[in-house]
Each structure stands twice: as structure tokens, then as C-alpha cells.
Design a protein around this motif. Structure first.
Motif, PDB file in Angstrom:
ATOM      1  N   ARG A  20      45.943  34.633  45.966  1.00  0.00           N
ATOM      2  CA  ARG A  20      44.316  34.303  46.172  1.00  0.00           C
ATOM      3  C   ARG A  20      43.835  34.788  47.495  1.00  0.00           C
ATOM      4  O   ARG A  20      44.584  35.035  48.480  1.00  0.00           O
ATOM      5  N   HIS A  21      42.787  35.536  47.285  1.00  0.00           N
ATOM      6  CA  HIS A  21      41.996  35.955  48.546  1.00  0.00           C
ATOM      7  C   HIS A  21      40.627  35.685  48.484  1.00  0.00           C
ATOM      8  O   HIS A  21      40.134  35.696  47.551  1.00  0.00           O
ATOM      9  N   ARG A  52      44.852  41.623  42.109  1.00  0.00           N
ATOM     10  CA  ARG A  52      43.739  41.528  42.880  1.00  0.00           C
ATOM     11  C   ARG A  52      42.826  42.904  43.051  1.00  0.00           C
ATOM     12  O   ARG A  52      41.604  42.907  42.802  1.00  0.00           O
ATOM     13  N   GLN A  54      41.228  43.909  39.905  1.00  0.00           N
ATOM     14  CA  GLN A  54      40.160  42.915  39.475  1.00  0.00           C
ATOM     15  C   GLN A  54      38.766  43.458  40.366  1.00  0.00           C
ATOM     16  O   GLN A  54      37.951  43.651  39.712  1.00  0.00           O
TER      17      GLN A  54
END
Length: 76
Positions: free
Chosen positions: A6-7, A44, A47
Motif C-alpha cells: 500500500r502506498h 503498484r 497499476q
């Protein structure tokens, strides 16, 4: 190894990568797989590229991002 992390959406790497002159002009930017894995994780990274409508190519130990949403053709 879990590559999903998660960022926050305003992370420095996002600004650095996608504000590069080449990214703004619709050209290409590249990053090593090791950099992507270390800094953000592949999921990520993919994405972020996809949400911009860009194209992502993996070659050897590099990711190449084609920074436009138009068609591309790999010639050979």
C-alpha cells in the motif's frame, strides 16, 4: 514474496517518474526491475502505468513505459 504494497497516491516516486520530460512528451521512460521491486513493487507500478493509459513493456531486466495511450506496434 508479496509484491503488493500500500502506498499513498502522492508518493515522490510517482511524481519523479511521471513528471519526467519524456513522460510529459509522450515518449518513453524506463526503470530496472530491481528499482521497481525495491521502491514500489511490481503490482503498484503496473497499476500506476495502467491508470494513466500508458503501455508497459518488460525486456530483460527493464520495464519500458510508453507514455501515451495511442496504438503501438512492435516491429521485431
Amino acid at each position: 514474496m508479496n509484491m503488493m504494497t500500500r502506498h499513498a497516491p502522492n508518493e515522490p516516486w510517482i511524481a519523479q517518474l511521471f513528471s519526467a520530460k519524456s513522460a510529459r512528451k509522450g515518449a518513453v521512460v524506463r526503470r530496472s526491475l530491481a528499482w521497481v521491486d525495491r521502491e514500489v513493487g511490481r503490482d503498484r507500478f503496473m497499476q500506476e502505468v495502467k491508470c494513466r493509459g500508458f503501455h508497459l513493456i518488460q525486456t530483460a531486466d527493464q520495464f519500458v513505459v510508453v507514455c501515451h495511450s495511442g496504438p503501438i506496434r512492435i516491429l521485431f
